[in-house]
Design a protein around this motif. Structure first.
Motif, PDB file in Angstrom:
ATOM      1  N   PHE A  23       7.852   3.509 -11.991  1.00 52.06           N
ATOM      2  CA  PHE A  23       6.577   2.809 -12.111  1.00 52.06           C
ATOM      3  C   PHE A  23       6.207   2.522 -13.565  1.00 52.06           C
ATOM      4  N   ALA A  24       7.094   2.851 -14.487  1.00 49.54           N
ATOM      5  CA  ALA A  24       6.820   2.705 -15.924  1.00 49.54           C
ATOM      6  C   ALA A  24       6.626   1.252 -16.335  1.00 49.54           C
ATOM      7  N   SER A  25       7.290   0.335 -15.654  1.00 48.21           N
ATOM      8  CA  SER A  25       7.178  -1.073 -16.041  1.00 48.21           C
ATOM      9  C   SER A  25       5.820  -1.659 -15.671  1.00 48.21           C
ATOM     10  N   GLY A  26       5.078  -0.960 -14.842  1.00 45.78           N
ATOM     11  CA  GLY A  26       3.761  -1.430 -14.447  1.00 45.78           C
ATOM     12  C   GLY A  26       3.797  -2.546 -13.421  1.00 45.78           C
ATOM     13  N   HIS A  42       0.839  -1.200   0.000  1.00 46.10           N
ATOM     14  CA  HIS A  42       0.000   0.000   0.000  1.00 46.10           C
ATOM     15  C   HIS A  42       0.878   1.256   0.000  1.00 46.10           C
ATOM     16  N   PHE A  43       1.904   1.256   0.829  1.00 49.82           N
ATOM     17  CA  PHE A  43       2.806   2.399   0.959  1.00 49.82           C
ATOM     18  C   PHE A  43       3.464   2.740  -0.376  1.00 49.82           C
ATOM     19  N   ILE A  44       3.991   1.756  -1.056  1.00 52.42           N
ATOM     20  CA  ILE A  44       4.732   1.985  -2.303  1.00 52.42           C
ATOM     21  C   ILE A  44       3.799   2.243  -3.488  1.00 52.42           C
ATOM     22  N   PHE A  45       2.755   1.441  -3.641  1.00 59.82           N
ATOM     23  CA  PHE A  45       1.965   1.470  -4.870  1.00 59.82           C
ATOM     24  C   PHE A  45       0.605   2.150  -4.785  1.00 59.82           C
ATOM     25  N   MET A  46      -0.042   2.138  -3.657  1.00 56.26           N
ATOM     26  CA  MET A  46      -1.461   2.458  -3.626  1.00 56.26           C
ATOM     27  C   MET A  46      -1.854   3.727  -2.861  1.00 56.26           C
ATOM     28  N   CYS A  47      -1.170   4.074  -1.808  1.00 52.97           N
ATOM     29  CA  CYS A  47      -1.618   5.140  -0.921  1.00 52.97           C
ATOM     30  C   CYS A  47      -1.799   6.452  -1.683  1.00 52.97           C
ATOM     31  N   PRO A  48      -3.032   6.979  -1.720  1.00 55.02           N
ATOM     32  CA  PRO A  48      -3.261   8.230  -2.442  1.00 55.02           C
ATOM     33  C   PRO A  48      -2.514   9.417  -1.835  1.00 55.02           C
ATOM     34  N   ALA A  49      -2.207   9.348  -0.557  1.00 53.54           N
ATOM     35  CA  ALA A  49      -1.467  10.442   0.082  1.00 53.54           C
ATOM     36  C   ALA A  49      -0.055  10.564  -0.484  1.00 53.54           C
ATOM     37  N   LEU A  50       0.494   9.460  -0.970  1.00 46.11           N
ATOM     38  CA  LEU A  50       1.860   9.473  -1.505  1.00 46.11           C
ATOM     39  C   LEU A  50       1.905   9.649  -3.024  1.00 46.11           C
ATOM     40  N   ALA A  51       0.771   9.903  -3.644  1.00 48.21           N
ATOM     41  CA  ALA A  51       0.727  10.094  -5.094  1.00 48.21           C
ATOM     42  C   ALA A  51       1.666  11.201  -5.577  1.00 48.21           C
ATOM     43  N   PRO A  52       1.799  12.332  -4.849  1.00 45.48           N
ATOM     44  CA  PRO A  52       2.739  13.367  -5.320  1.00 45.48           C
ATOM     45  C   PRO A  52       4.194  12.879  -5.379  1.00 45.48           C
ATOM     46  N   VAL A  53       4.567  12.014  -4.464  1.00 47.16           N
ATOM     47  CA  VAL A  53       5.932  11.465  -4.475  1.00 47.16           C
ATOM     48  C   VAL A  53       6.062  10.486  -5.638  1.00 47.16           C
ATOM     49  N   ARG A  54       5.067   9.618  -5.830  1.00 47.04           N
ATOM     50  CA  ARG A  54       5.123   8.677  -6.965  1.00 47.04           C
ATOM     51  C   ARG A  54       5.198   9.428  -8.285  1.00 47.04           C
ATOM     52  N   ASP A  55       4.497  10.554  -8.389  1.00 44.30           N
ATOM     53  CA  ASP A  55       4.535  11.349  -9.627  1.00 44.30           C
ATOM     54  C   ASP A  55       5.944  11.836  -9.941  1.00 44.30           C
ATOM     55  N   ARG A  81       3.679  -4.556 -10.058  1.00 44.79           N
ATOM     56  CA  ARG A  81       2.994  -4.425  -8.771  1.00 44.79           C
ATOM     57  C   ARG A  81       3.617  -5.364  -7.750  1.00 44.79           C
ATOM     58  N   SER A  82       4.776  -5.902  -8.088  1.00 46.30           N
ATOM     59  CA  SER A  82       5.502  -6.778  -7.178  1.00 46.30           C
ATOM     60  C   SER A  82       6.515  -5.934  -6.411  1.00 46.30           C
ATOM     61  N   LEU A  83       6.440  -5.992  -5.102  1.00 46.90           N
ATOM     62  CA  LEU A  83       7.370  -5.228  -4.283  1.00 46.90           C
ATOM     63  C   LEU A  83       8.812  -5.671  -4.532  1.00 46.90           C
ATOM     64  N   ARG A  84       9.014  -6.956  -4.672  1.00 44.63           N
ATOM     65  CA  ARG A  84      10.362  -7.490  -4.911  1.00 44.63           C
ATOM     66  C   ARG A  84      10.945  -6.938  -6.218  1.00 44.63           C
ATOM     67  N   LEU A  85      10.151  -6.953  -7.287  1.00 45.04           N
ATOM     68  CA  LEU A  85      10.642  -6.428  -8.569  1.00 45.04           C
ATOM     69  C   LEU A  85      10.844  -4.915  -8.511  1.00 45.04           C
ATOM     70  N   PHE A  86       9.993  -4.227  -7.777  1.00 48.40           N
ATOM     71  CA  PHE A  86      10.134  -2.781  -7.645  1.00 48.40           C
ATOM     72  C   PHE A  86      11.445  -2.427  -6.940  1.00 48.40           C
ATOM     73  N   ILE A  87      11.715  -3.087  -5.835  1.00 47.58           N
ATOM     74  CA  ILE A  87      12.908  -2.786  -5.033  1.00 47.58           C
ATOM     75  C   ILE A  87      14.193  -3.081  -5.798  1.00 47.58           C
ATOM     76  N   TRP A  88      14.203  -4.125  -6.623  1.00 48.35           N
ATOM     77  CA  TRP A  88      15.423  -4.522  -7.323  1.00 48.35           C
ATOM     78  C   TRP A  88      15.465  -4.037  -8.770  1.00 48.35           C
ATOM     79  N   GLN A  89      15.004  -2.828  -8.992  1.00 47.48           N
ATOM     80  CA  GLN A  89      15.088  -2.242 -10.327  1.00 47.48           C
ATOM     81  C   GLN A  89      16.524  -1.832 -10.649  1.00 47.48           C
ATOM     82  N   GLN A  90      16.752  -1.562 -11.923  1.00 50.34           N
ATOM     83  CA  GLN A  90      18.074  -1.166 -12.403  1.00 50.34           C
ATOM     84  C   GLN A  90      18.597   0.075 -11.671  1.00 50.34           C
TER      85      GLN A  90
END
Length: 82
Positions: free
Chosen positions: A44-47, A25-38, A49-58
């Motif tokens: 988030f371009a790869s789409g 929820h913290f990384i992908f979903m929380c609307p309060a954190l949308a400005p940071v995700r933006d 929704r796996s926390l493991r894949l998100f954390i180990w990005q290039q």
């Protein structure tokens, strides 16, 4: 076995949606954190929704900066609300 608040009762203290305030929820979903995700849209371009894949990005530095900025933003919200 951990003691404390059961997972289903750990509601997000930032958005008021009633969602479980977990890592996903913290990384992908929380609307309060949308400005940071933006600001970190390429992460988030790869789409994924796996926390493991998100954390180990290039771009690991960007991932770390994103998580740090989420916590900084969260702190500012909780200070205002408190």
């Amino acid at each position: 076995r951990r003691r404390g608040i059961p997972r289903l009762l750990r509601h997000c203290d930032m958005c008021g949606t009633g969602a479980v305030g977990d890592e996903h929820h913290f990384i992908f979903m929380c609307p309060a954190l949308a400005p940071v995700r933006d600001r970190f849209r390429p992460l988030f371009a790869s789409g994924t929704r796996s926390l493991r894949l998100f954390i180990w990005q290039q771009d690991l530095r960007a991932v770390v900066r994103f998580v740090h900025e989420c916590f900084v933003f969260r702190s500012s919200l909780l200070v205002v609300a408190g």
